[in-house]
Design an enzyme around this catalytic site. Structure first.
Site, PDB file in Angstrom:
ATOM      1  N   HIS A  99       0.677  -0.959  -0.160  1.00  0.00           N
ATOM      2  CA  HIS A  99      -0.541   0.121   0.051  1.00  0.00           C
ATOM      3  C   HIS A  99       0.821   1.299   0.082  1.00  0.00           C
ATOM      4  O   HIS A  99       0.284   2.335   0.287  1.00  0.00           O
ATOM      5  CB  HIS A  99      -0.973  -0.144   1.206  1.00  0.00           C
ATOM      6  CG  HIS A  99      -1.830  -0.706   0.672  1.00  0.00           C
ATOM      7  ND1 HIS A  99      -3.579  -0.932   0.595  1.00  0.00           N
ATOM      8  CD2 HIS A  99      -2.255  -1.731   1.563  1.00  0.00           C
ATOM      9  CE1 HIS A  99      -4.252  -1.603   0.306  1.00  0.00           C
ATOM     10  NE2 HIS A  99      -3.617  -2.060   1.043  1.00  0.00           N
ATOM     11  N   LYS A 120      -8.971  13.692   4.921  1.00  0.00           N
ATOM     12  CA  LYS A 120      -7.611  12.765   4.578  1.00  0.00           C
ATOM     13  C   LYS A 120      -6.653  13.017   5.818  1.00  0.00           C
ATOM     14  O   LYS A 120      -6.728  13.852   6.429  1.00  0.00           O
ATOM     15  CB  LYS A 120      -6.917  13.042   2.787  1.00  0.00           C
ATOM     16  CG  LYS A 120      -6.425  13.515   2.333  1.00  0.00           C
ATOM     17  CD  LYS A 120      -6.007  13.211   1.190  1.00  0.00           C
ATOM     18  CE  LYS A 120      -6.725  13.338   0.285  1.00  0.00           C
ATOM     19  NZ  LYS A 120      -7.282  12.376  -0.525  1.00  0.00           N
ATOM     20  N   ARG A 121      -5.919  12.100   5.692  1.00  0.00           N
ATOM     21  CA  ARG A 121      -5.196  11.678   6.531  1.00  0.00           C
ATOM     22  C   ARG A 121      -4.069  13.102   6.464  1.00  0.00           C
ATOM     23  O   ARG A 121      -3.378  13.214   5.826  1.00  0.00           O
ATOM     24  CB  ARG A 121      -3.971  10.918   7.056  1.00  0.00           C
ATOM     25  CG  ARG A 121      -3.583  10.347   7.438  1.00  0.00           C
ATOM     26  CD  ARG A 121      -2.630   9.066   7.376  1.00  0.00           C
ATOM     27  NE  ARG A 121      -2.200   8.086   6.261  1.00  0.00           N
ATOM     28  CZ  ARG A 121      -0.845   8.000   5.967  1.00  0.00           C
ATOM     29  NH1 ARG A 121       0.375   8.518   6.827  1.00  0.00           N
ATOM     30  NH2 ARG A 121      -0.805   7.439   5.362  1.00  0.00           N
ATOM     31  N   LYS A 160       0.376  14.378   0.936  1.00  0.00           N
ATOM     32  CA  LYS A 160      -0.863  14.456   0.177  1.00  0.00           C
ATOM     33  C   LYS A 160      -1.005  15.750   0.052  1.00  0.00           C
ATOM     34  O   LYS A 160      -2.264  16.605  -0.461  1.00  0.00           O
ATOM     35  CB  LYS A 160      -2.154  14.237   1.150  1.00  0.00           C
ATOM     36  CG  LYS A 160      -1.932  12.696   1.613  1.00  0.00           C
ATOM     37  CD  LYS A 160      -3.293  11.918   3.018  1.00  0.00           C
ATOM     38  CE  LYS A 160      -2.666  10.916   2.353  1.00  0.00           C
ATOM     39  NZ  LYS A 160      -2.842   9.468   1.468  1.00  0.00           N
ATOM     40  N   LYS A 220     -14.744   8.365  -4.101  1.00  0.00           N
ATOM     41  CA  LYS A 220     -15.953   8.219  -3.839  1.00  0.00           C
ATOM     42  C   LYS A 220     -16.761   9.170  -3.372  1.00  0.00           C
ATOM     43  O   LYS A 220     -17.602  10.175  -3.818  1.00  0.00           O
ATOM     44  CB  LYS A 220     -15.953   8.172  -1.401  1.00  0.00           C
ATOM     45  CG  LYS A 220     -15.423   7.376  -0.783  1.00  0.00           C
ATOM     46  CD  LYS A 220     -14.994   7.199   0.374  1.00  0.00           C
ATOM     47  CE  LYS A 220     -14.285   5.569   0.498  1.00  0.00           C
ATOM     48  NZ  LYS A 220     -13.229   6.075   1.744  1.00  0.00           N
TER      49      LYS A 220
END
Length: 790
Positions: free
Chosen positions: A340, A528-529, A534, A640
């Site tokens: 992952h 998100k985290r 990110k 999503k």
């Protein structure tokens, strides 16, 4: 079939039995518990029948090992999947009970952190809904990760006491406990399973999520009358240590004690799970385990459960008497591995000495695996010491868990096409050259039943009214929406659904934070985290640039925007916490500035979890998926948002690449360096951010605001972010992509100014989202890796 009158009669009786309270006296939590208890009764027979059917037909079953599971609230999902939700809604309404208030009384299970856990939960939903024999195996964390609060602009962690009330969905199976053994002086720990039913959608299939809790072992007798002070201390230390194993997700790895506890947890999970599975197989199919790989599949979700490989070897050799070669053949044909991450710091490795002292027998087996594997490499690549050293399971006094997972499994998959290419061409290129047949791709997916049907019932209803209900069973049927994407009447209905969800979110935010949002503004969302790769920081810099333009020209013609952030930073991740502080600081500055005429608002929502995601995602207009290209394995939030009609602004990273392929360039806004360009930038050293800083005045102005007193903070609060952005290493290329990101925002503005084009793009995203259903992903796993059948 359950009737409304039966429901109306059953609920008050169960409520009285459980709480001693009448409907009028009971709290929403009491009513929730009563209804959930009745639903448990409804599940039981199907659960027993499913297990019996698997055993009687000797079906091969898969066991999905994951350190995280994030199923979210289960009452609404279970009622829906059992096809009794509407009858209960009607019965509750006639009893004067608000269904939404009742379902909101359920606590989110604190069993995960982010995408890894949500993915695992989606996979379990799809396994059951497809009628596939597959179960989850995890840890029953007492406190979960942590509950996030924002205090004085900064993240504060509080215990996540999700189990302070009874978890109505779990069944304690004390009779199925096993003993997990550690090296001296720790000894053995009793692992007790708690089973949670996983209900398939309208198909009477009920699989199992088994969660393990650590308890003091049986036979641990104490003669208190002869105890001295040292004995009491040792007893308390032992009990405290045992309880800590299943107490909290991801112990703080800044400290040696936290790192050791993580290793203990990982072995506890795999040992308990494998012992239980082998015991079940022997009881139902006989003592001969030579065909174990035909009876079960073990899947390890990332490297946390990689100790399943030496543990299965231990069981087969030490407890079942098999020789090494036979045990190894069984193990490697039974176990498969999903990677992952490509981030080096996220690829687990454990000091040799730590495993030796904690798990001496397991280390012996790992050492032998490494010796045999290196000998095999020597035969194939004689004299190539560099290759052998790079591929060894043990090297530089560490056990490399990703290498162990690759060597000990028959399948290694990435979770998006780009990610799998990077694994094969870069991260694990030598392993791919050695055994290319092991490597494959399985692009992640999400369960459309939760993230569309449950989270956005208005949109689900519109879809069903337009194309019929077949999409619930066959998510690819969403493509039947494409002919309606340009239809004005459909666009108007879609816009009305989106507006209703935005107003609901705005009301939630006002009630919780007393911040009034304009529900007609664009809801621009990044949830998100919190992590540097990110690039929430890039988003924050963009907001700073837009705010400064508005300050200089309040009449600037822009569509009003509401920027919505949410996500947790790891307790020890200083930089991520500073990014949260910056976002909260910007929100205070911007939201209180009347000069910009309410054209911008910024909000950071606390304690992001599945239930909060279900509020936010259906309300989003814009989905920010802006990670540095090549760093995000896949992402599932992007799917999503897409499924709920948001337009993606993103880099060509992870599954964004495949989303663009699905929807076309006109229905997504892509910007920035590609993964190849990013890699070249790092390799050649041409990514010095100072060059960008000196050349681009917009960059310079934004970065300088972190230290020049522009922000309402005391002293040098954001100096660490300033230093990070200008470090010669280039960080995660925030400044290199800044200009392209601003241009992307101009493009999304143009799209949203054109109302028909906007809603056609939203409809196209929904229509093309069926390929990102976890039903498709799980079908690929079932056929290509696990070889299980409905």
């Amino acid at each position: 079939m359950l009737t409304k009158d039966e429901c109306k009669t059953a609920l008050p009786k169960r409520l009285l039995t459980l709480t001693g309270a009448s409907l009028e006296e009971a709290s929403a939590a009491d009513k929730y518990a009563a209804l959930a208890s009745l639903v448990r009764d409804y599940i039981g027979q199907s659960w027993v029948d499913t297990t019996r059917r698997y055993d009687n037909q000797r079906q091969k079953q898969v066991y999905y090992f994951s350190i995280e599971f994030l199923p979210g609230r289960l009452l609404d999902t279970n009622l829906r999947n059992l096809d009794i939700r509407e009858v209960w809604r009607e019965a509750l309404a006639e009893l004067g009970i608000d269904y939404t208030e009742l379902t909101n009384a359920e606590q989110d299970a604190g069993l995960g952190n982010g995408g890894l856990g949500r993915l695992a939960a989606c996979f379990l939903d799809s396994l059951a809904s497809l009628g596939l024999p597959g179960h989850g195996c995890g840890i029953r964390y007492t406190y979960g990760l942590f509950e996030q609060a924002i205090v004085d602009g900064m993240q504060v962690e509080k215990p996540d006491t999700w189990l302070k009330e009874l978890n109505i969905w779990e069944y304690r199976k004390a009779g199925k406990a096993v003993l997990v053994k550690f090296g001296p002086p720790l000894g053995g720990v009793k692992a007790v399973p708690y089973d949670i039913p996983v209900i398939g959608f309208d198909n009477r299939t009920v699989n199992t999520l088994r969660l393990w809790s650590a308890e003091v072992r049986d036979g641990f007798n104490v003669n208190y009358s002869s105890f001295g002070p040292d004995d009491y201390r040792k007893l308390l230390e032992y009990k405290s240590w045992v309880e800590s194993i299943s107490q909290i997700l991801y112990p703080d790895d800044r400290y040696e004690e936290g790192r050791q506890l993580r290793l203990v947890q990982e072995y506890f999970l795999v040992s308990a799970g494998l012992q239980s599975i082998v015991r079940h197989i022997k009881r139902k199919q006989g003592p001969d385990l030579s065909h174990l790989a035909d009876q079960i599949a073990i899947h390890i979700n990332d490297t946390h459960p990689a100790l399943a490989i030496p543990e299965l070897m231990r069981i087969l050799m030490d407890e079942e008497g098999l020789g090494w070669d036979k045990a190894w053949d069984i193990t490697t044909h039974t176990i498969s591995y999903t990677n992952h991450t490509v981030l080096p710091e996220a690829l687990e490795k454990w000091p040799v000495g730590q495993i030796q002292s904690l798990l001496p027998r397991i280390y012996e087996i790992i050492h032998e695996i490494n010796e045999r594997f290196c000998a095999q490499l020597w035969q194939r690549y004689p004299g190539d010491w560099g290759r052998i050293a790079a591929m060894a399971v043990i090297g530089d006094c560490f056990v490399k868990m990703a290498h162990l997972a690759i060597v000990g499994s028959h399948s290694v998959n990435g979770v998006a096409e780009l990610h799998s290419q990077i694994l094969q061409s870069d991260l694990f290129s030598r392993f791919y050259q050695h055994t290319p047949q092991k490597f494959n791709n399985k692009t992640n997916g999400i369960t459309h039943r939760r993230w569309l049907l449950s989270a956005n019932p208005g949109l689900a209803g519109l879809i069903t009214d337009t194309i019929g209900p077949g999409w619930l069973q066959r998510p690819n049927d969403l493509e039947k929406l494409l002919p309606f994407a340009a239809d004005t009447a459909f666009q108007q209905k879609l816009a009305a659904v989106k507006q209703e969800r935005k107003e609901a979110l705005a009301n939630y935010i006002f009630n919780k934070y007393r911040l009034a949002l304009d529900p007609h503004s664009l809801f621009d969302v990044q949830v998100k985290r919190i992590h540097a790769y990110k690039r929430q920081l890039l988003n924050a810099l963009r907001i700073m640039e837009l705010y400064q333009r508005l300050k200089a020209n309040p009449g600037l013609d822009i569509l009003p925007r509401t920027f919505i952030f949410a996500g947790k930073a790891a307790p020890g991740y200083y930089l991520a916490k500073k990014i949260i502080q910056l976002i909260v600081t910007l929100s205070k500055q911007i939201n209180n500035d009347t000069a910009i005429q309410d054209k911008l608002k910024v909000i950071f929502l606390e304690n992001y979890n599945v239930s909060l995601a279900e509020r936010i995602i259906p309300a989003a207009d814009i989905s920010e998926q802006i990670s540095t290209a090549g760093k995000e394995a896949s992402g599932t939030g992007n799917m999503k948002f897409m499924m709920n009609g948001a337009i993606t602004v993103g880099t060509l990273d992870g599954a964004n690449v495949e989303i663009r392929e699905a929807v076309g360039d006109e229905n997504i806004v892509i910007f920035g360096l590609t993964a190849g360009e990013t890699a070249a930038c790092y390799q050649t050293g041409r990514c010095n951010p100072l060059t960008i800083y000196n050349q681009d005045e917009r960059v310079r102005n934004c970065v300088n605001q972190l230290i020049d007193g522009s922000l309402p903070v005391f002293g040098d609060e954001f100096r660490p972010l300033y230093d990070y952005l200008l470090h010669p290493g280039g960080a995660f290329l925030e400044l290199q992509d800044f200009a392209a990101y601003l241009e992307a925002q101009t493009r999304i503005d143009r799209l949203f100014h054109d109302n028909p084009a906007r809603w056609q793009a939203a409809a196209t995203n929904i229509a093309r989202s069926g390929r990102f259903s976890s039903d498709r992903t799980i079908t690929e796993y079932a056929n290509g890796i696990w070889h299980i059948h409905p």
